[in-house]
Scaffold this motif. Structure first.
Motif, PDB file in Angstrom:
ATOM      1  N   THR A 127       1.007  -1.328  -0.039  1.00 46.10           N
ATOM      2  CA  THR A 127      -0.079  -0.030  -0.054  1.00 46.10           C
ATOM      3  C   THR A 127       0.874   1.290  -0.147  1.00 46.10           C
ATOM      4  OG1 THR A 127      -1.814  -1.229   1.148  1.00 46.10           O
ATOM      5  CG2 THR A 127      -1.955   1.352   1.314  1.00 46.10           C
ATOM      6  N   LYS A 128       1.769   1.293   0.811  1.00 53.83           N
ATOM      7  CA  LYS A 128       2.830   2.295   0.885  1.00 53.83           C
ATOM      8  C   LYS A 128       3.427   2.584  -0.376  1.00 53.83           C
ATOM      9  CE  LYS A 128       7.144   3.638   3.112  1.00 53.83           C
ATOM     10  NZ  LYS A 128       8.205   3.580   4.050  1.00 53.83           N
ATOM     11  N   GLU A 129       3.920   1.481  -1.135  1.00 54.11           N
ATOM     12  CA  GLU A 129       4.608   1.480  -2.312  1.00 54.11           C
ATOM     13  C   GLU A 129       3.616   2.061  -3.521  1.00 54.11           C
ATOM     14  OE1 GLU A 129       7.334  -2.501  -1.505  1.00 54.11           O
ATOM     15  OE2 GLU A 129       5.691  -2.712  -3.098  1.00 54.11           O
ATOM     16  N   CYS A 130       2.335   1.581  -3.451  1.00 56.85           N
ATOM     17  CA  CYS A 130       1.447   2.169  -4.354  1.00 56.85           C
ATOM     18  C   CYS A 130       1.319   3.530  -4.213  1.00 56.85           C
ATOM     19  CB  CYS A 130      -0.062   1.622  -4.098  1.00 56.85           C
ATOM     20  SG  CYS A 130      -0.166  -0.294  -4.553  1.00 56.85           S
ATOM     21  N   PHE A 131       1.468   4.315  -3.286  1.00 56.37           N
ATOM     22  CA  PHE A 131       1.469   5.685  -3.108  1.00 56.37           C
ATOM     23  C   PHE A 131       2.595   6.051  -3.680  1.00 56.37           C
ATOM     24  CE2 PHE A 131       3.242   9.346  -0.998  1.00 56.37           C
ATOM     25  CZ  PHE A 131       2.394  10.463  -1.003  1.00 56.37           C
ATOM     26  N   TRP A 132       3.838   5.711  -3.482  1.00 56.79           N
ATOM     27  CA  TRP A 132       5.071   6.312  -4.303  1.00 56.79           C
ATOM     28  C   TRP A 132       4.980   5.933  -5.809  1.00 56.79           C
ATOM     29  CZ3 TRP A 132       7.800   9.773  -1.861  1.00 56.79           C
ATOM     30  CH2 TRP A 132       7.593   9.748  -0.525  1.00 56.79           C
ATOM     31  N   LYS A 133       4.681   4.816  -6.130  1.00 54.27           N
ATOM     32  CA  LYS A 133       4.375   4.776  -7.515  1.00 54.27           C
ATOM     33  C   LYS A 133       3.498   5.664  -8.122  1.00 54.27           C
ATOM     34  CE  LYS A 133       6.735   0.384  -7.998  1.00 54.27           C
ATOM     35  NZ  LYS A 133       7.576   0.242  -8.976  1.00 54.27           N
ATOM     36  N   GLY A 134       2.495   6.013  -7.631  1.00 52.55           N
ATOM     37  CA  GLY A 134       1.369   7.021  -7.836  1.00 52.55           C
ATOM     38  C   GLY A 134       1.730   8.373  -8.176  1.00 52.55           C
ATOM     39  N   ILE A 135       2.530   8.821  -7.136  1.00 51.52           N
ATOM     40  CA  ILE A 135       2.792  10.282  -6.991  1.00 51.52           C
ATOM     41  C   ILE A 135       4.033  10.488  -8.048  1.00 51.52           C
ATOM     42  CG2 ILE A 135       1.835  10.582  -4.879  1.00 51.52           C
ATOM     43  CD1 ILE A 135       4.942  11.185  -3.945  1.00 51.52           C
ATOM     44  N   ALA A 136       4.692   9.316  -8.615  1.00 50.42           N
ATOM     45  CA  ALA A 136       5.794   9.711  -9.515  1.00 50.42           C
ATOM     46  C   ALA A 136       5.309  10.475 -10.821  1.00 50.42           C
ATOM     47  CB  ALA A 136       6.271   8.580  -9.964  1.00 50.42           C
ATOM     48  N   PHE A 137       3.753  10.359 -10.967  1.00 47.85           N
ATOM     49  CA  PHE A 137       3.200  10.940 -11.892  1.00 47.85           C
ATOM     50  C   PHE A 137       2.522  12.172 -11.603  1.00 47.85           C
ATOM     51  CE2 PHE A 137       3.589   6.504 -13.109  1.00 47.85           C
ATOM     52  CZ  PHE A 137       3.873   6.407 -14.448  1.00 47.85           C
ATOM     53  N   ALA A 138       2.782  12.607 -10.467  1.00 51.23           N
ATOM     54  CA  ALA A 138       2.052  13.930 -10.252  1.00 51.23           C
ATOM     55  C   ALA A 138       3.042  15.019 -10.388  1.00 51.23           C
ATOM     56  CB  ALA A 138       1.810  13.962  -8.461  1.00 51.23           C
ATOM     57  N   VAL A 139       3.132  15.191 -11.864  1.00 48.93           N
ATOM     58  CA  VAL A 139       4.071  16.234 -12.166  1.00 48.93           C
ATOM     59  C   VAL A 139       3.239  17.104 -13.237  1.00 48.93           C
ATOM     60  CG1 VAL A 139       6.139  14.961 -11.538  1.00 48.93           C
ATOM     61  CG2 VAL A 139       5.198  14.553 -13.972  1.00 48.93           C
ATOM     62  N   PRO A 140       3.720  18.222 -13.715  1.00 47.74           N
ATOM     63  CA  PRO A 140       3.004  19.091 -14.550  1.00 47.74           C
ATOM     64  C   PRO A 140       2.980  18.104 -16.131  1.00 47.74           C
ATOM     65  CG  PRO A 140       4.341  20.403 -13.534  1.00 47.74           C
ATOM     66  CD  PRO A 140       4.660  19.105 -12.959  1.00 47.74           C
ATOM     67  N   GLY A 141       1.773  17.964 -16.576  1.00 47.13           N
ATOM     68  CA  GLY A 141       1.825  17.537 -18.156  1.00 47.13           C
ATOM     69  C   GLY A 141       1.368  15.947 -17.976  1.00 47.13           C
ATOM     70  N   LYS A 142       1.730  15.206 -16.855  1.00 49.03           N
ATOM     71  CA  LYS A 142       0.803  14.039 -16.665  1.00 49.03           C
ATOM     72  C   LYS A 142      -0.540  14.116 -16.356  1.00 49.03           C
ATOM     73  CE  LYS A 142       4.604  11.363 -17.493  1.00 49.03           C
ATOM     74  NZ  LYS A 142       4.511  10.493 -18.791  1.00 49.03           N
ATOM     75  N   LEU A 144      -4.308  12.604 -14.182  1.00 50.36           N
ATOM     76  CA  LEU A 144      -4.679  11.923 -13.043  1.00 50.36           C
ATOM     77  C   LEU A 144      -4.924  10.360 -13.479  1.00 50.36           C
ATOM     78  CD1 LEU A 144      -7.355  14.359 -11.676  1.00 50.36           C
ATOM     79  CD2 LEU A 144      -5.403  13.295 -10.235  1.00 50.36           C
ATOM     80  N   GLY A 145      -5.255  10.121 -14.667  1.00 50.09           N
ATOM     81  CA  GLY A 145      -5.366   8.870 -14.936  1.00 50.09           C
ATOM     82  C   GLY A 145      -4.140   7.723 -14.837  1.00 50.09           C
ATOM     83  N   ASP A 146      -2.839   8.579 -14.989  1.00 48.25           N
ATOM     84  CA  ASP A 146      -1.521   8.174 -14.874  1.00 48.25           C
ATOM     85  C   ASP A 146      -1.150   7.551 -13.445  1.00 48.25           C
ATOM     86  OD1 ASP A 146      -1.027   8.514 -17.671  1.00 48.25           O
ATOM     87  OD2 ASP A 146      -0.369  10.461 -17.379  1.00 48.25           O
ATOM     88  N   LEU A 147      -1.682   8.686 -12.682  1.00 45.79           N
ATOM     89  CA  LEU A 147      -1.309   8.425 -11.221  1.00 45.79           C
ATOM     90  C   LEU A 147      -2.235   7.139 -10.759  1.00 45.79           C
ATOM     91  CD1 LEU A 147      -1.014  11.007  -8.399  1.00 45.79           C
ATOM     92  CD2 LEU A 147      -2.711   8.900  -8.170  1.00 45.79           C
ATOM     93  N   GLY A 148      -3.616   7.133 -11.258  1.00 47.07           N
ATOM     94  CA  GLY A 148      -4.412   6.025 -10.680  1.00 47.07           C
ATOM     95  C   GLY A 148      -3.959   4.657 -11.190  1.00 47.07           C
ATOM     96  N   HIS A 149      -3.452   4.788 -12.490  1.00 46.17           N
ATOM     97  CA  HIS A 149      -3.137   3.512 -13.312  1.00 46.17           C
ATOM     98  C   HIS A 149      -2.006   2.933 -12.560  1.00 46.17           C
ATOM     99  CE1 HIS A 149      -2.679   0.670 -16.591  1.00 46.17           C
ATOM    100  NE2 HIS A 149      -1.276   0.917 -16.616  1.00 46.17           N
ATOM    101  N   ALA A 150      -1.125   3.826 -12.373  1.00 46.76           N
ATOM    102  CA  ALA A 150       0.202   3.235 -11.409  1.00 46.76           C
ATOM    103  C   ALA A 150      -0.054   2.602 -10.202  1.00 46.76           C
ATOM    104  CB  ALA A 150       1.338   4.344 -11.290  1.00 46.76           C
ATOM    105  N   ILE A 151      -1.024   3.188  -9.176  1.00 46.85           N
ATOM    106  CA  ILE A 151      -1.225   2.776  -8.152  1.00 46.85           C
ATOM    107  C   ILE A 151      -1.903   1.091  -8.254  1.00 46.85           C
ATOM    108  CG2 ILE A 151      -3.181   2.953  -6.238  1.00 46.85           C
ATOM    109  CD1 ILE A 151      -2.271   5.988  -6.332  1.00 46.85           C
ATOM    110  N   GLU A 152      -2.914   1.162  -9.293  1.00 46.79           N
ATOM    111  CA  GLU A 152      -3.806  -0.061  -9.357  1.00 46.79           C
ATOM    112  C   GLU A 152      -2.883  -0.973 -10.038  1.00 46.79           C
ATOM    113  OE1 GLU A 152      -7.909  -1.028 -11.719  1.00 46.79           O
ATOM    114  OE2 GLU A 152      -6.572   0.425 -12.745  1.00 46.79           O
ATOM    115  N   SER A 153      -2.019  -0.715 -10.895  1.00 46.17           N
ATOM    116  CA  SER A 153      -1.175  -1.948 -11.493  1.00 46.17           C
ATOM    117  C   SER A 153      -0.353  -2.574 -10.566  1.00 46.17           C
ATOM    118  CB  SER A 153      -0.262  -1.356 -12.659  1.00 46.17           C
ATOM    119  OG  SER A 153      -1.058  -0.540 -13.695  1.00 46.17           O
TER     120      SER A 153
END
Length: 249
Positions: A127-142, A144-153
């Motif tokens: 669960t902790k890893e999912c958070f970090w995988k997700g926020i790697a996409f919380a950058v300008p230009g990416k 919300l779907g990129d963040l959610g997809h990373a967590i889910e995957s």
């Protein structure tokens, strides 16, 4: 409407976030067999008030406590009670919000009580890893779907499921703002991140099925199959580079 904060506003949110991080650390230190969830909530309330802040959750739509404390199959919104006593082997999710000088910060973790199972340890870590995988996409230009997809995957790759009925959210002068921040999604879809967006990213990951139920108390959400759930949340700000964790010590 998504609000883009000023640097000054983000600084205020960071002040609230520091208190939230400290109070969450305090709550986690109290997670031990024999301790009631109300005892933890009482200490959280005292700590927040001592720092001249306000518990964001207390009386929010009638919620009766300063923290949400959820045990084992309880996903979120567990109401602290003197009758709810933590047992050896339980996993305990604590979710806290702090309002300081007009700005909120929201954060959560899942803690183990005594000796927990290897599967529970794995769930908490993933669960902790999912958070970090997700926020790697919380950058300008990416998006919300990129963040959610990373967590889910990442959750699915480890044999776990993602709660879809509840999601993360924007945060600022209101505890819940636009946009919704799902822990699932399609890469390349959804609003784009912009600098100085502030959001609460909070994977809620289940050991079994993703389906959840709400109990008769009107708050507590549990897994439909009674299996374990874990929660990991921080309030973050989008920057020109890596996201800034506002709820850090």
């Amino acid at each position: 409407m998504i609000t883009i904060k000023t640097d000054h506003e983000i600084s205020k949110m960071r002040d609230a976030g520091k208190i939230a991080a400290e109070v969450l650390q305090l709550g986690g230190s109290l997670v031990k067999p024999g301790v009631s969830t109300k005892e933890i909530d009482d200490q959280i309330y005292k700590f927040i008030k001592k720092h001249n802040a306000v518990p964001s959750f207390l009386n929010y739509y009638g919620y009766p406590a300063s923290a949400c404390i959820s045990i084992n199959e309880e996903v979120i919104h567990g109401i602290p009670s003197g009758k709810r006593v933590i047992a050896d082997g339980d996993i305990v999710s604590i979710d806290v919000g702090v309002l300081l000088n007009g700005y909120h910060a929201d954060t959560a973790r899942t803690f183990g009580a005594g000796t927990i199972s290897e599967e529970a340890k794995k769930l908490i870590e993933v669960t902790k890893e999912c958070f970090w995988k997700g926020i790697a996409f919380a950058v300008p230009g990416k998006r919300l779907g990129d963040l959610g997809h990373a967590i889910e995957s990442h959750a699915h790759a480890n044999g776990f499921s993602v709660v879809e009925d509840f999601v993360g959210h924007g945060v600022g002068t209101h505890l819940h703002e636009d946009p919704d921040v799902p822990n699932y999604g399609r890469a390349g879809k959804g609003p784009r991140f912009e600098k100085n967006m502030t959001i609460a990213v909070e994977p809620m990951i289940n050991q079994g099925v993703p389906d959840v139920l709400q109990l008769k108390d009107g708050w507590t959400v549990v897994t439909k199959d009674g299996k374990l759930s874990a929660h990991y949340e921080n309030t973050i700000a989008v920057t020109d580079g890596e996201p800034l964790i506002l709820t850090s010590l």
